[in-house]
Design an enzyme around this catalytic site. Sequence first.
Site, PDB file in Angstrom:
ATOM      1  N   GLU A  24      11.832  -2.758  30.976  1.00  0.00           N
ATOM      2  CA  GLU A  24      10.566  -2.447  31.662  1.00  0.00           C
ATOM      3  C   GLU A  24       9.285  -2.807  31.310  1.00  0.00           C
ATOM      4  O   GLU A  24       9.260  -3.094  30.178  1.00  0.00           O
ATOM      5  CB  GLU A  24      10.517  -0.943  31.750  1.00  0.00           C
ATOM      6  CG  GLU A  24      10.804  -0.137  30.532  1.00  0.00           C
ATOM      7  CD  GLU A  24       9.860  -0.385  29.637  1.00  0.00           C
ATOM      8  OE1 GLU A  24       8.602  -0.592  29.827  1.00  0.00           O
ATOM      9  OE2 GLU A  24      10.281  -0.640  28.502  1.00  0.00           O
TER      10      GLU A  24
ATOM     11  N   GLU B  23      10.156  -4.025  27.524  1.00  0.00           N
ATOM     12  CA  GLU B  23      10.797  -5.273  28.222  1.00  0.00           C
ATOM     13  C   GLU B  23      12.177  -5.529  28.198  1.00  0.00           C
ATOM     14  O   GLU B  23      12.861  -6.321  28.740  1.00  0.00           O
ATOM     15  CB  GLU B  23      10.051  -6.597  27.554  1.00  0.00           C
ATOM     16  CG  GLU B  23       8.703  -6.577  27.466  1.00  0.00           C
ATOM     17  CD  GLU B  23       8.096  -8.031  26.666  1.00  0.00           C
ATOM     18  OE1 GLU B  23       9.068  -8.616  26.391  1.00  0.00           O
ATOM     19  OE2 GLU B  23       7.046  -8.025  26.670  1.00  0.00           O
TER      20      GLU B  23
END
Lengths: 359, 359
Positions: free
Chosen positions: B180, B325
């Site tokens: 994310e 991420e």
Amino acid sequence: MISLSTQQVKQITQNIELPSEHWRQRARAHLDTLTKPLGSLGRLEDLAAQIVAIRRDAVASPLNKGIYVFAADHGITAEGVSAYPREVTYQMVLNFLRQGAAVNVLASLHRAELQVIDVGVDADFDNVPGLLHHKIAKGTNNMLHEPAMSDEHLAQALKVGATLAAAAAASGKTLIAIGEMGIGNTTSASAITCALTGAPPSLATGHGTGINPEAFTRKIAIVESIGLKYFGTSPNPQPLDILRCVGGLEIAAMVGMILAAATHKLILVIDGFISTAAAALAVAMVPATQGYLIAGHQSEEPGHKVLLNHLRLLPLLTLNMRLGEGSGAVLAMPVIESAIAVYNQMATFTSAGVSEAQS
Amino acid sequence: MISLSTQQVKQITQNIELPSEHWRQRARAHLDTLTKPLGSLGRLEDLAAQIVAIRRDAVASPLNKGIYVFAADHGITAEGVSAYPREVTYQMVLNFLRQGAAVNVLASLHRAELQVIDVGVDADFDNVPGLLHHKIAKGTNNMLHEPAMSDEHLAQALKVGATLAAAAAASGKTLIAIGEMGIGNTTSASAITCALTGAPPSLATGHGTGINPEAFTRKIAIVESIGLKYFGTSPNPQPLDILRCVGGLEIAAMVGMILAAATHKLILVIDGFISTAAAALAVAMVPATQGYLIAGHQSEEPGHKVLLNHLRLLPLLTLNMRLGEGSGAVLAMPVIESAIAVYNQMATFTSAGVSEAQS
């Protein structure tokens, strides 16, 4: 006392420099420009900085990787220290050559060139292709009764490893891993650990390939006896004496490879208990060697933790493995390659137009 | 109370079965025939057995890998909980699309197909190719004052993730990772952690991207206020209520993806604090989901350890990372692939003619 080896070692070790602090700082400065919060890649950043400090220049990625598995037999197997019969060393070398072992599968998956080196297996490999033939003897002596090897055999084994490191450097390898196969060699590694660190045998001896409680008790007593026999009156035995008296031919070859790899500024991943024992001996001989080492993993053998602490090395992986063969070292290679890839390929805050942290 | 989402969730979760114990035992039996001491590959063996239990059949290697990075903004950033300005979410999405971020480099190196999904970034991406456009709103509400999202937005976000999991399964993916990007989302993850586990805000709140001590104190107070506001009188708040009140659009999409991935028997690697918060919510909704999860790494965020303990998951890697991420999840993929490769490719004692252990 061991003049031949000393001369040999001087030739191998005379050019070992510390990794460059200047290049390490340059690497840190570059890492801080990349599009991520400062330090947020943790140990990947430490690895990248270490590798740049070793190589002293831009580091090409992907790395050119080699894994070297040294095989030899051990006289101490006569004392029943292993769960497996001695001939498994020979059988596993054949398994390596037929691509059937764990290290074959891992080396293939992670694109590392695998070399298997016979330095002292108790079998004839005359007609076997694919093996590097450097047999020095058919195993070591039984160190419970006499030193594991002669001074001359020690010198020969060191030279095998050193020659392979030079060849690896000449062929463009940048990252090398070492592993081993030798039924009985955790007993050597335990004896080395006790002699180098002063740890008691009960804390430096493990179950190896999986011995039963009775054999485990006997193994600890053997490690204790060996230590008293060779180093009982010596508070700080010399690393070459330790290697000659309680080492193995594959361990000596690994020591030679580690020292020469540092000379050639190769990045060196060590594996489990046995290869870390070799690394600890190399560092005891030339402390600057430590800067070239990456600890691939933390094995289940209790002596491995003792050695990693002694060397001030943090393992990259802790996956409860205890196989040897270089398996843990190869498994760490993708992490090391990841460190270099992010170092080389990530965008900077400026190039990507990303705002930096406030305050 | 939240009928739309409940209906939605039923559709997503009705087919989640536990991984097969029968297949897990078959995998264990096969692992014990391979040329290595019993259990000596440690967690690689556990991983292989888990994966066979999930897939219930021979597992093709290499695995077909995808990584899904969900991006959204957070109303709580108005309270100064992050070291970076809110627009960094938008800027980093562009960086992902230009291959400049850490997760791009790692996904490329380890051959995982990367998808970036806008579920709630506070910017217009109308003309941007390469992005999966599923924007539900331009960020969440400020949860200090009102629930982060409406029931309808929650249902939409769950559906985005579920649809992507179905598409991944249809395209042959076997291993998926979630990650994310969302400035402010560690505050959501901390609030979720406290609500789910009962941990105090001071133990579940960290420095995120790197806030100063003053902002850190404020962040803890905010997490505490939010918990009191929504769950102060409720000892066991429902996971969908937690998600709606203190979650994020990217977190809700990840919950939908995790649940649907379990339905489709995909192997799922979670990343750091945020994606593990999503996984903990998914498991709270359907406990069988736990069997499909692999924890890629242990992040530096203190709340991550609380969640991993709560989920009884052991992380594969501990590399002091705290980037998000999906970076830690991708980094774990080579370990997972190694587990399947040794399972599929190693020789057996019989085929290799290697002697087994004496007892």
